[in-house]
Design an enzyme around this catalytic site. Structure first.
Site, PDB file in Angstrom:
ATOM      1  N   GLU A 161      -6.839  -7.801  -3.049  1.00  0.00           N
ATOM      2  CA  GLU A 161      -6.440  -7.560  -1.650  1.00  0.00           C
ATOM      3  C   GLU A 161      -5.794  -8.797  -1.034  1.00  0.00           C
ATOM      4  OE1 GLU A 161     -10.117  -6.080   0.063  1.00  0.00           O
ATOM      5  OE2 GLU A 161      -9.560  -4.031  -0.425  1.00  0.00           O
ATOM      6  N   GLU A 177      -9.407   0.884  -6.160  1.00  0.00           N
ATOM      7  CA  GLU A 177     -10.653   1.036  -5.401  1.00  0.00           C
ATOM      8  C   GLU A 177     -10.550   2.239  -4.476  1.00  0.00           C
ATOM      9  OE1 GLU A 177     -12.218  -2.309  -3.175  1.00  0.00           O
ATOM     10  OE2 GLU A 177     -11.603  -3.690  -4.754  1.00  0.00           O
TER      11      GLU A 177
END
Ligand code: BG6
Length: 470
Positions: free
Chosen positions: A174, A368
């Site tokens: 991220e 995810e």
């Protein structure tokens, strides 16, 4: 001629993803030292505290010692891929050592080898919120250019030692969170309370772009069979109304997030970002050669986390920080929410896939996705988590539809296939797994593993390659 692709491709990758710091525990074992994750206490983004009575990552679920049992369960659920990170502090405990910690290398070599012996490919996140604390304490965060050097030493070691054991590499988890408060601590070792925060965060991001490109270069040259991907946090953005002002605000919010994948995928800073930098007095220091490196080594594919969507309105100041446990801005009246206040929006995932595909035309992978919920272990050790099945079914259906609409998607790793410590709250009670771990928020419990109802369900889905989601 009908060219519509029906269903998931034959070699679709199905599995689960964790991060080392949220699962392994053993935080000072076999030479490991503290990472930035290890001083996060419980509570919303834990607070960076040196004096807390309890730190959830120190013990976590003891995956460090129990990985064989856990990986066997993943294989039983028919996973053909497992994503985890390599905890930097197991390899370079302070980050400054001249030679790597052999015990750390041995651990990952054996664990990845075990994955392969069970029929699972390995996807490694090189940096997932676990920078050596020593480096941050002595050199500040990633806005210090020296971190490129520290990171590359780590990258070279793990690639040289583990290249035969890793199938896919992701450079930073991220990456955009380097510029979001307070998660900039996790993503870039930047103290969220520091002065000139925006400047520090975007400078850190620049160094991560250079580091990511150098990692791509090194991996391509030294492990030519493996592929390197980006990992971005994707939150589908909706305008609050069809007022063009709200639509523009939503577009601006999107650009702020796309900035990170634009650089990593296209290989240059998009022209729109300079105005944002000017408006916010951000001045990125680049060295000669940085832009060339970023341009020469873009990523091979894009992965992203997707949990929820968000709503943006022109009259609301665009939030530059995560302010509540919910991570939400405005409430979307059309969507249900989880117990932690995250909107549940499977269609948002389909939109994300279509948008990313249309923008980049690079292979996509959902690295995810999942539902954080409270589960109840019954007296006969069952967990009836129909709500999780429902969440996963709808999100997998959304992926299927995106594929039919032309998206090239090659894999899906649900988040936390076994319950682990929450990154945002440090709770064990925020559970994502299809496998229950008997531990509470204080670390009490037997640590035993139990299959939830979702275990059988996901196993069936994988077994029929997503054809039936019943
Ligand atoms: C992602 C992170 O942002 O979200 C994970 O990559 C994290 O590390 C996951 O665990 C879910 O968030 P949380 O706060 O519920 O653990």
């Amino acid at each position: 001629m009908n060219k519509v692709k029906k269903g998931f491709p034959k070699n679709f990758l199905w599995g689960g993803a964790i991060a080392a710091n949220q699962a392994e525990g053993a935080y000072l074992e076999d030479g490991k030292q503290m990472s930035t994750a290890d001083i996060k206490a419980r509570g919303f983004f834990g607070g960076i505290r040196r004096d807390a009575d309890y730190y959830p990552t120190h013990k976590a679920i003891d995956f460090y010692h129990k990985y064989k049992c856990d990986l066997k369960l993943f294989a039983e659920a028919k996973f053909n891929i497992f994503r985890t990170s390599i905890n930097w502090t197991r390899i370079y405990p302070t980050g400054l050592e001249e030679h790597p910690n052999e015990k750390g290398i041995k651990y990952y070599k054996e664990m990845f080898g075990y994955c392969h012996s069970l029929g699972m490919k390995v996807m490694v996140t090189i940096s997932h919120y676990e920078t050596p604390l020593y480096l941050v304490d002595h050199y500040g965060g990633w806005d210090n250019r020296k971190f490129i050097e520290f990171y590359m030493k780590f990258v070279k070691t793990i690639v040289d030692e583990l290249k035969d054991d890793v199938d896919y590499w992701l450079t930073f988890n991220e990456i955009g969170n380097a510029a979001v408060k307070p998660i900039c601590w996790d993503a870039a070792g930047i103290d969220p309370e520091s002065k000139n925060l925006l400047q520090r965060m975007y400078q850190a991001a620049h160094h991560q772009f250079v580091a990511s490109a150098l990692a791509v270069k090194y991996i391509h040259e030294n492990a030519p069979l493996s592929k390197v991907g980006a990992m971005i946090a994707y939150k589908t953005v909706y305008p609050y109304t069809c007022d063009p002002k709200d639509v523009e605000a939503a577009e601006n919010a999107k650009r702020k997030e796309y900035f990170f994948s634009d650089v990593q995928v296209r290989g240059y800073y998009p022209s729109y970002i300079w105005k944002y930098f000017e408006d916010h007095h951000i001045n990125i220091e680049m060295q000669i050669g940085d832009e060339e490196i970023i341009a020469a080594y873009p990523v091979d594919f894009i992965t992203f986390s997707y949990y929820r969507s968000r709503v943006v309105r022109a009259s609301e100041e665009e939030p530059s920080e995560i302010t509540t446990n919910t991570l939400e801005g405005l409430t979307n009246p059309y969507l249900p929410k989880t117990a932690w206040g995250w909107s549940i929006d499977p269609l948002g995932l389909k939109l994300a896939l279509k948008d990313l595909w249309d923008r980049y035309q690079k292979p996509l992978f959902v690295s995810e996705n999942g539902l954080g919920a409270t589960d109840e272990l019954t007296a006969d050790f069952k967990v009836h988590d129909s709500y999780r099945i429902d969440y996963m079914r709808k999100h997998i259906q959304a992926m299927k539809e995106a594929i039919e609409e032309g998206v090239y998607l090659f894999g899906y790793t649900m988040w936390g296939p076994i319950d682990i410590v929450s990154n945002g709250t440090g709770q064990m009670s925020k559970r994502y797994g299809i496998i229950y771990v008997d531990l509470d928020d204080d670390g009490n419990g037997t640590g035993e593993r139990y299959k939830k109802d979702s275990f059988e369900w996901y196993k069936n889905v994988i077994s029929n390659n997503g054809e039936s989601l019943k």
